[in-house]
Design a protein around this motif. Structure first.
Motif, PDB file in Angstrom:
ATOM      1  N   LEU A 131     -18.891  13.860 -28.216  1.00 12.14           N
ATOM      2  CA  LEU A 131     -17.770  13.845 -29.177  1.00 12.14           C
ATOM      3  C   LEU A 131     -17.739  12.531 -29.948  1.00 12.14           C
ATOM      4  N   THR A 132     -17.597  12.624 -31.259  1.00 12.86           N
ATOM      5  CA  THR A 132     -17.468  11.411 -32.073  1.00 12.86           C
ATOM      6  C   THR A 132     -16.113  11.398 -32.796  1.00 12.86           C
ATOM      7  N   ILE A 133     -15.677  10.167 -33.107  1.00 12.21           N
ATOM      8  CA  ILE A 133     -14.391   9.970 -33.790  1.00 12.21           C
ATOM      9  C   ILE A 133     -14.630   9.109 -35.022  1.00 12.21           C
ATOM     10  N   ASP A 134     -13.996   9.519 -36.118  1.00 10.54           N
ATOM     11  CA  ASP A 134     -14.059   8.704 -37.333  1.00 10.54           C
ATOM     12  C   ASP A 134     -12.627   8.522 -37.836  1.00 10.54           C
ATOM     13  N   CYS A 135     -12.085   7.306 -37.669  1.00 12.88           N
ATOM     14  CA  CYS A 135     -10.733   7.030 -38.180  1.00 12.88           C
ATOM     15  C   CYS A 135     -10.723   5.587 -38.677  1.00 12.88           C
ATOM     16  N   SER A 136      -9.575   5.135 -39.195  1.00 14.69           N
ATOM     17  CA  SER A 136      -9.584   3.804 -39.819  1.00 14.69           C
ATOM     18  C   SER A 136      -9.834   2.687 -38.794  1.00 14.69           C
ATOM     19  N   TYR A 137      -9.567   2.956 -37.505  1.00 19.43           N
ATOM     20  CA  TYR A 137      -9.741   1.916 -36.482  1.00 19.43           C
ATOM     21  C   TYR A 137     -11.139   1.932 -35.859  1.00 19.43           C
ATOM     22  N   TYR A 138     -11.821   3.090 -35.941  1.00 21.16           N
ATOM     23  CA  TYR A 138     -13.046   3.231 -35.153  1.00 21.16           C
ATOM     24  C   TYR A 138     -13.908   4.367 -35.693  1.00 21.16           C
ATOM     25  N   ASN A 139     -15.206   4.161 -35.642  1.00 19.86           N
ATOM     26  CA  ASN A 139     -16.132   5.228 -36.023  1.00 19.86           C
ATOM     27  C   ASN A 139     -17.279   5.206 -35.017  1.00 19.86           C
ATOM     28  N   GLY A 140     -17.337   6.190 -34.136  1.00 17.64           N
ATOM     29  CA  GLY A 140     -18.405   6.203 -33.130  1.00 17.64           C
ATOM     30  C   GLY A 140     -18.143   7.212 -32.037  1.00 17.64           C
ATOM     31  N   ILE A 141     -18.806   7.001 -30.909  1.00 17.76           N
ATOM     32  CA  ILE A 141     -18.702   7.925 -29.782  1.00 17.76           C
ATOM     33  C   ILE A 141     -17.317   7.781 -29.128  1.00 17.76           C
ATOM     34  N   ALA A 142     -16.676   8.923 -28.860  1.00 24.09           N
ATOM     35  CA  ALA A 142     -15.294   8.885 -28.337  1.00 24.09           C
ATOM     36  C   ALA A 142     -15.216   8.124 -27.017  1.00 24.09           C
ATOM     37  N   ALA A 143     -16.226   8.258 -26.185  1.00 24.40           N
ATOM     38  CA  ALA A 143     -16.205   7.609 -24.865  1.00 24.40           C
ATOM     39  C   ALA A 143     -16.142   6.086 -24.987  1.00 24.40           C
ATOM     40  N   GLU A 144     -16.514   5.566 -26.149  1.00 26.97           N
ATOM     41  CA  GLU A 144     -16.512   4.098 -26.323  1.00 26.97           C
ATOM     42  C   GLU A 144     -15.365   3.609 -27.213  1.00 26.97           C
ATOM     43  N   MET A 145     -14.371   4.463 -27.414  1.00 24.60           N
ATOM     44  CA  MET A 145     -13.223   4.083 -28.271  1.00 24.60           C
ATOM     45  C   MET A 145     -12.499   2.870 -27.694  1.00 24.60           C
ATOM     46  N   PRO A 146     -12.000   1.967 -28.541  1.00 28.82           N
ATOM     47  CA  PRO A 146     -11.255   0.820 -28.012  1.00 28.82           C
ATOM     48  C   PRO A 146      -9.943   1.256 -27.354  1.00 28.82           C
ATOM     49  N   GLU A 147      -9.434   0.374 -26.492  1.00 28.67           N
ATOM     50  CA  GLU A 147      -8.243   0.713 -25.714  1.00 28.67           C
ATOM     51  C   GLU A 147      -7.031   1.015 -26.587  1.00 28.67           C
ATOM     52  N   LEU A 149     -18.753  18.099 -30.889  1.00 24.65           N
ATOM     53  CA  LEU A 149     -17.609  18.052 -31.815  1.00 24.65           C
ATOM     54  C   LEU A 149     -17.590  16.706 -32.520  1.00 24.65           C
ATOM     55  N   ALA A 150     -17.231  16.730 -33.792  1.00 26.75           N
ATOM     56  CA  ALA A 150     -16.999  15.486 -34.535  1.00 26.75           C
ATOM     57  C   ALA A 150     -15.586  15.562 -35.092  1.00 26.75           C
ATOM     58  N   ILE A 151     -14.763  14.559 -34.748  1.00 27.81           N
ATOM     59  CA  ILE A 151     -13.358  14.562 -35.196  1.00 27.81           C
ATOM     60  C   ILE A 151     -13.155  13.429 -36.195  1.00 27.81           C
ATOM     61  N   SER A 152     -12.502  13.741 -37.308  1.00 24.78           N
ATOM     62  CA  SER A 152     -12.150  12.663 -38.240  1.00 24.78           C
ATOM     63  C   SER A 152     -10.656  12.749 -38.579  1.00 24.78           C
ATOM     64  N   LEU A 153     -10.098  11.592 -38.908  1.00 26.02           N
ATOM     65  CA  LEU A 153      -8.670  11.517 -39.233  1.00 26.02           C
ATOM     66  C   LEU A 153      -8.494  10.832 -40.571  1.00 26.02           C
ATOM     67  N   ALA A 154      -7.677  11.426 -41.419  1.00 27.82           N
ATOM     68  CA  ALA A 154      -7.329  10.775 -42.695  1.00 27.82           C
ATOM     69  C   ALA A 154      -5.816  10.689 -42.745  1.00 27.82           C
ATOM     70  N   SER A 155      -5.301   9.483 -43.019  1.00 26.23           N
ATOM     71  CA  SER A 155      -3.854   9.317 -42.925  1.00 26.23           C
ATOM     72  C   SER A 155      -3.300   8.435 -44.035  1.00 26.23           C
ATOM     73  N   THR A 156      -2.100   8.798 -44.499  1.00 27.76           N
ATOM     74  CA  THR A 156      -1.362   7.868 -45.368  1.00 27.76           C
ATOM     75  C   THR A 156      -0.109   7.355 -44.636  1.00 27.76           C
ATOM     76  N   ILE A 157       0.010   7.681 -43.350  1.00 29.52           N
ATOM     77  CA  ILE A 157       1.158   7.188 -42.574  1.00 29.52           C
ATOM     78  C   ILE A 157       0.833   5.788 -42.085  1.00 29.52           C
ATOM     79  N   PRO A 158       1.619   4.780 -42.500  1.00 27.62           N
ATOM     80  CA  PRO A 158       1.302   3.446 -42.001  1.00 27.62           C
ATOM     81  C   PRO A 158       1.428   3.407 -40.479  1.00 27.62           C
ATOM     82  N   ALA A 159       0.429   2.834 -39.822  1.00 28.28           N
ATOM     83  CA  ALA A 159       0.423   2.822 -38.354  1.00 28.28           C
ATOM     84  C   ALA A 159       1.404   1.795 -37.817  1.00 28.28           C
ATOM     85  N   GLU A 160       2.100   2.149 -36.767  1.00 30.74           N
ATOM     86  CA  GLU A 160       3.016   1.241 -36.056  1.00 30.74           C
ATOM     87  C   GLU A 160       4.094   0.656 -36.957  1.00 30.74           C
TER      88      GLU A 160
END
Ligand SMILES: C[C@@](O)(CCO)CC(=O)[O-]
Length: 317
Positions: A50-66, A89-100
């Protein structure tokens, strides 16, 4: 050319009008969907882990930062419910919601991801299952979530909510404008929620218990003000709620600066929204031209982003 199979899931931001923090302790609250900012999750067929592509991280899900632990939990909870593995599976996220920033981005991520995964595996997803799954990742994000963020980020209607009771959707008839201002400073919902719990469990809990009860009673009265189309009364309640939230130490100098700028520019009321200690504030104005004055004032006071939201009625109020 082979077409890759993909599915999407969507969600939007939320604004808490009244009762943030108090809702965690069983008091009433009111939250509004905020579709001006939104989130889209896309799940595509792929090969390998599984891979993740979002504004914080792009790579293998198992290595996502904490920092993305609640996102990882949302994916795992949905996949476990679907009884499928996370391979191919490859998951990507696109957001205009400011985080936190108190706009419910963590709940919105989980809602969009859960919807996208259920759509990808062609399984129906009812609202109760969605909220149950999102609550698992919200526990990681917030510690003790009330469930309000997830319900508002996934629904279309304003909600009146008391924890443990059904969500009550109601039409928004108030003829007024809400101005939203982003301090640009990361909010600290988890810490703010925990610090109020410490106060309530401390040696001198009574003033804090009273504060929580007052916030709940403001939310209850605000519902009547909304139903009676009484923006003056709502503005007053917003000001009083902000005082109590400040007493609970969940405001910040940046929030206070924008809030007093909004009031000086003629807002009917203003308060922080969401978890606080940074994030966003809201203010109320009766007409668009008054709202624009307030917007300009909070920009001058340092807001990095602003929105004007027509709460109900038509533009020519
Ligand atoms: C501070 C809080 O009331 C709202 C955070 O957006 C926490 C919650 O309801 O889970």
């Amino acid at each position: 050319m082979i077409k890759t199979r993909c599915s999407t899931g969507k969600s939007h931001g939320k604004i808490i009008l009244m009762g943030e923090h108090a809702v965690v302790h069983g008091e009433p609250s009111i939250a509004l969907p905020f579709p001006a900012v939104e989130m889209t999750a896309t799940v595509c067929e792929s090969e390998g882990p599984l891979t993740i592509d979002c504004s914080y991280y792009n790579g293998i899900a198992a290595e996502m930062p904490e920092i993305l632990e609640s996102m990882r939990t949302a994916i795992q909870s949905a996949l476990a419910e679907l009884q499928v593995s996370d391979e191919n599976l490859a998951i990507s996220l696109a957001s205009t919601i400011p985080a936190e920033r108190g706009m419910g981005s963590s709940a919105a991520v989980s809602v969009a991801l859960t919807r996208a995964l259920f759509a990808y595996f062609d399984k129906p997803l009812d609202q109760a299952t969605l909220l149950r799954l999102v609550n698992i990742s919200e526990m990681v994000a917030h510690g003790n979530p009330s469930g309000l963020d997830a319900a508002t980020a996934s629904g279309e209607a304003p909600l009146f909510y008391i924890k443990g009771q059904p969500f009550e959707a109601f039409p928004l008839n108030l003829k007024a404008y809400m101005i939203v201002g982003d301090t640009g400073v990361t909010g600290q919902t988890k810490e703010a929620v925990a610090s109020i719990a410490t106060k309530l469990n401390g040696k001198n809990p009574q003033p804090y218990r009273d504060a929580i009860t007052r916030l709940g009673s403001f939310a209850q009265t605000a519902k009547s003000a909304l139903e009676a189309n009484d923006p003056q009364q709502l503005g007053l309640l917003m000001n009083r709620a902000h005082e109590v939230l400040s007493f609970l130490e969940v405001s910040s100098p940046d929030l206070d600066r924008l809030i007093s700028a909004a009031r000086s520019a003629g807002a009917l009321g203003a308060k922080l929204t969401g978890g606080g200690r940074g994030g966003c504030m809201i203010a109320l104005a009766a007409t668009r031209s008054e709202a624009e004055k307030v917007e300009e004032a909070i920009r001058q006071a340092g807001a990095i982003r602003t929105w004007i939201y027509l709460m109900g009625g038509t533009e020519d109020v």
